[in-house]
Scaffold this motif. Structure first.
Motif, PDB file in Angstrom:
ATOM      1  N   VAL A   9      42.027  35.190   2.075  1.00  0.00           N
ATOM      2  CA  VAL A   9      42.791  35.882   1.041  1.00  0.00           C
ATOM      3  C   VAL A   9      44.285  35.727   1.309  1.00  0.00           C
ATOM      4  O   VAL A   9      44.741  35.882   2.443  1.00  0.00           O
ATOM      5  CB  VAL A   9      42.421  37.385   1.003  1.00  0.00           C
ATOM      6  N   ASN A  10      45.040  35.418   0.257  1.00  0.00           N
ATOM      7  CA  ASN A  10      46.488  35.286   0.364  1.00  0.00           C
ATOM      8  C   ASN A  10      47.129  35.968  -0.843  1.00  0.00           C
ATOM      9  O   ASN A  10      47.405  35.325  -1.857  1.00  0.00           O
ATOM     10  CB  ASN A  10      46.882  33.807   0.439  1.00  0.00           C
ATOM     11  N   ILE A  11      47.331  37.271  -0.724  1.00  0.00           N
ATOM     12  CA  ILE A  11      47.969  38.030  -1.797  1.00  0.00           C
ATOM     13  C   ILE A  11      49.472  37.747  -1.751  1.00  0.00           C
ATOM     14  O   ILE A  11      50.091  37.884  -0.699  1.00  0.00           O
ATOM     15  CB  ILE A  11      47.693  39.540  -1.645  1.00  0.00           C
ATOM     16  N   PRO A  12      50.061  37.359  -2.872  1.00  0.00           N
ATOM     17  CA  PRO A  12      51.503  37.074  -2.880  1.00  0.00           C
ATOM     18  C   PRO A  12      52.320  38.292  -2.453  1.00  0.00           C
ATOM     19  O   PRO A  12      52.030  39.418  -2.846  1.00  0.00           O
ATOM     20  CB  PRO A  12      51.790  36.726  -4.344  1.00  0.00           C
ATOM     21  N   LEU A  15      53.746  40.552  -5.231  1.00  0.00           N
ATOM     22  CA  LEU A  15      52.878  41.365  -6.076  1.00  0.00           C
ATOM     23  C   LEU A  15      53.166  42.829  -5.789  1.00  0.00           C
ATOM     24  O   LEU A  15      53.178  43.241  -4.627  1.00  0.00           O
ATOM     25  CB  LEU A  15      51.409  41.041  -5.782  1.00  0.00           C
ATOM     26  N   ALA A  20      48.475  45.514  -6.064  1.00  0.00           N
ATOM     27  CA  ALA A  20      47.642  44.999  -4.977  1.00  0.00           C
ATOM     28  C   ALA A  20      46.612  46.038  -4.557  1.00  0.00           C
ATOM     29  O   ALA A  20      45.429  45.715  -4.370  1.00  0.00           O
ATOM     30  CB  ALA A  20      48.508  44.599  -3.788  1.00  0.00           C
ATOM     31  N   LEU A  73      39.750  39.684  -6.267  1.00  0.00           N
ATOM     32  CA  LEU A  73      40.735  38.935  -5.480  1.00  0.00           C
ATOM     33  C   LEU A  73      40.566  37.416  -5.595  1.00  0.00           C
ATOM     34  O   LEU A  73      41.286  36.656  -4.948  1.00  0.00           O
ATOM     35  CB  LEU A  73      40.650  39.330  -3.997  1.00  0.00           C
ATOM     36  N   ARG A  75      41.460  35.065  -7.540  1.00  0.00           N
ATOM     37  CA  ARG A  75      42.643  34.224  -7.823  1.00  0.00           C
ATOM     38  C   ARG A  75      43.559  34.076  -6.612  1.00  0.00           C
ATOM     39  O   ARG A  75      44.434  33.214  -6.597  1.00  0.00           O
ATOM     40  CB  ARG A  75      43.419  34.767  -9.011  1.00  0.00           C
ATOM     41  N   PHE A  76      43.352  34.914  -5.589  1.00  0.00           N
ATOM     42  CA  PHE A  76      44.166  34.852  -4.379  1.00  0.00           C
ATOM     43  C   PHE A  76      43.382  34.288  -3.190  1.00  0.00           C
ATOM     44  O   PHE A  76      43.819  34.416  -2.047  1.00  0.00           O
ATOM     45  CB  PHE A  76      44.684  36.250  -4.008  1.00  0.00           C
TER      46      PHE A  76
END
Length: 96
Positions: A9-12, A15, A20, A73, A75-76
């Protein structure tokens, strides 16, 4: 069919924290429902990473794809899937 799935997982960072948190809460509820159904058999966190190894037990590739793309999640994520077959030397009788 059994599938070994790695999810990274790589949440911007840009965001908003509230957005989040909302996505993460939805992710937890969705994954726990799949675990309760037996389709998501196991999940293990990878130490020091925002990643996991999971074991899915689903009808086919299409069902797995549907479940994974339904993850809030998704898309991340970077996802790697490995189909698994029962090993002929296995003494376990409860794995298909």
């Amino acid at each position: 069919m059994l599938f070994h799935v790695r999810m990274d997982v790589n949440i911007p960072r840009d965001l908003p924290a509230s957005e989040a948190a909302e996505i993460i809460a939805k992710e937890k509820a969705y994954s726990q429902a799949l675990q309760e159904s037996g389709k998501w058999r196991h999940i293990w966190r990878i130490a020091g990473q925002y990643a996991n190894y999971s074991l899915f037990d689903v009808k086919d590739n299409a069902e797995l794809h549907e479940l994974l793309t339904g993850l809030p999640l998704f898309r991340f994520m970077k996802i790697e899937v490995t189909p698994l077959l029962r090993h002929p030397s296995s003494i376990r009788t409860d794995d298909t």
